[in-house]
Write a protein that holds these residues in place. Structure first.
Motif, short mmCIF file in Angstrom:
data_model
loop_
_atom_site.label_atom_id
_atom_site.label_comp_id
_atom_site.label_asym_id
_atom_site.label_seq_id
_atom_site.Cartn_x
_atom_site.Cartn_y
_atom_site.Cartn_z
N GLY A 170 -6.00 22.74 18.68
CA GLY A 170 -6.28 22.77 17.56
C GLY A 170 -4.80 22.24 16.80
N LEU A 171 -5.01 22.38 15.54
CA LEU A 171 -3.75 22.12 14.59
C LEU A 171 -2.93 23.12 14.57
N PRO A 172 -1.50 22.74 14.59
CA PRO A 172 -0.60 23.80 14.26
C PRO A 172 -0.87 24.75 12.96
N ALA A 173 -0.52 25.89 13.19
CA ALA A 173 -0.93 26.86 11.81
C ALA A 173 -0.50 26.21 10.51
N ILE A 174 0.78 25.59 10.26
CA ILE A 174 1.32 25.28 9.10
C ILE A 174 0.39 23.86 8.56
N LEU A 175 -0.11 22.98 9.43
CA LEU A 175 -1.14 22.11 9.09
C LEU A 175 -2.49 22.57 8.71
N LYS A 176 -2.88 23.60 9.39
CA LYS A 176 -4.18 24.12 8.99
C LYS A 176 -4.03 24.78 7.53
N GLY A 177 -2.99 25.42 7.48
CA GLY A 177 -3.08 25.93 6.01
C GLY A 177 -2.69 25.00 4.93
N TYR A 178 -2.23 23.76 5.42
CA TYR A 178 -2.19 22.75 4.24
C TYR A 178 -3.44 22.26 4.07
N VAL A 179 -4.25 22.13 5.15
CA VAL A 179 -5.64 21.70 4.79
C VAL A 179 -6.37 22.82 4.02
N ASP A 180 -6.24 24.11 4.23
CA ASP A 180 -6.97 25.11 3.52
C ASP A 180 -6.46 25.16 2.09
N ARG A 181 -5.29 24.97 1.88
CA ARG A 181 -4.81 25.02 0.42
C ARG A 181 -4.86 23.61 -0.30
N VAL A 182 -4.55 22.47 0.40
CA VAL A 182 -4.49 21.32 -0.55
C VAL A 182 -5.90 20.47 -0.54
N PHE A 183 -6.69 20.62 0.26
CA PHE A 183 -8.02 20.04 0.46
C PHE A 183 -9.00 21.01 -0.13
N SER A 184 -8.59 21.41 -1.54
CA SER A 184 -9.65 22.51 -2.21
C SER A 184 -10.50 21.94 -2.68
N MET B 225 0.90 -1.22 0.10
CA MET B 225 -0.16 0.01 0.05
C MET B 225 1.17 1.11 -0.05
N ASN B 226 0.23 2.33 -0.57
CA ASN B 226 1.00 3.43 -0.58
C ASN B 226 0.55 4.44 0.42
N HIS B 227 1.44 4.60 1.57
CA HIS B 227 1.32 5.38 2.72
C HIS B 227 1.51 6.74 2.80
N LEU B 228 0.98 7.78 2.77
CA LEU B 228 1.20 9.42 2.97
C LEU B 228 1.09 9.72 4.58
N ILE B 229 2.00 10.28 5.02
CA ILE B 229 2.41 10.86 6.20
C ILE B 229 2.51 12.23 6.17
N VAL B 230 1.77 13.02 6.35
CA VAL B 230 1.60 14.44 6.84
C VAL B 230 2.18 14.74 8.03
N PHE B 231 3.40 15.36 8.43
CA PHE B 231 3.87 15.65 9.68
C PHE B 231 4.02 17.28 9.89
N ALA B 232 3.46 17.47 11.21
CA ALA B 232 3.72 18.91 11.52
C ALA B 232 4.29 19.25 12.77
N HIS B 233 5.71 19.36 12.89
CA HIS B 233 6.39 19.59 14.11
C HIS B 233 7.47 20.22 13.74
N PRO B 234 8.10 21.50 14.10
CA PRO B 234 9.29 21.87 13.75
C PRO B 234 10.56 21.68 14.62
N HIS B 235 10.32 20.98 15.74
CA HIS B 235 11.60 20.49 16.31
C HIS B 235 11.98 19.04 16.27
N ALA B 236 13.30 18.92 15.60
CA ALA B 236 13.58 17.50 15.13
C ALA B 236 13.66 16.48 16.24
N GLU B 237 13.79 17.19 17.47
CA GLU B 237 14.07 16.12 18.64
C GLU B 237 12.79 15.97 19.62
N SER B 238 11.71 16.40 18.90
CA SER B 238 10.37 16.33 19.55
C SER B 238 9.82 14.78 19.58
#
Length: 194
Positions: free
Chosen positions: A88-102, A1-14
């Motif tokens: 809620g969602l981090p702003a970058i993910l909310k914006g992803y939804v706003d723009r991509v789930f058009s 299966m093709n699995h897409l992970i959309v990830f939203a956290h700015p810190h690499a050590e999180s």
């Protein structure tokens, strides 16, 4: 299966990155093709502009939106991994939804006045972390609200069937090491079973 992970956290050590790595390893060990769209690392622009709206209405999809839509279109399973910030969602993910789930890509209105869910046939999984102890969010109904806004309001609205929504509370507690290890084990088992 093709699995897409959309990830939203700015810190690499999180801890979210630990969740991401665990999920990717579990999926790849079972032979799944995995694409990760790390929005912060990509520098994804979350702002839906007037120019974007005009272009989308005219069928001239901006290149960055088109790229993300191609990843979504190809995916059999879509996972969002992100922390809960201000309930809620981090702003970058909310914006992803706003723009991509058009409109016209993720959904559209039909002649009967209903909604065509254009991403039907895909499965979805959401993994969230938050600092508040989990029992508090559970007792005040916040977990149900998070499931409704993201699971129903984004995935189900566009036709993606939610197979699970993992909510991990208290992750920032200084004594949460054992709890975080148990959470990662739960992530491993969940993604290995997909």
């Amino acid at each position: 299966m093709n699995h897409l992970i959309v990830f939203a956290h700015p810190h690499a050590e999180s801890f979210n990155h630990a969740i991401l790595n665990t999920a990717v390893e579990a999926l790849q060990s079972n032979g799944h093709e995995v694409s990760v769209r790390d929005l912060n690392k990509l520098g994804f622009n979350p702002v839906l502009t007037t120019e974007d709206i005009t272009a989308l209405r005219e069928g001239n999809i901006p290149a960055d939106i088109k790229t993300e839509q191609e990843f979504l279109a190809k995916a059999d399973v879509v996972t969002f991994i992100y922390p809960i910030w201000w309930t809620g969602l981090p702003a970058i993910l909310k914006g992803y939804v706003d723009r991509v789930f058009s409109y016209g890509f993720a959904y559209q209105y039909n002649a009967e006045g209903g909604i065509d869910k254009l991403l039907s046939g895909k499965k979805g999984l959401i993994v969230n972390t938050y600092g508040t102890p989990g029992e508090i969010y559970e007792s005040i109904g916040m977990n149900d609200s998070l499931k409704q806004t993201s699971g129903d309001g984004i995935f189900e609205f566009s036709g993606i069937e939610v197979v699970d929504h993992l909510l991990f509370g208290g992750v920032t507690s200084p004594d949460a090491n054992e709890a975080r290890a148990n959470m990662l084990d739960q992530v491993k088992r969940k993604f290995a079973a997909l």
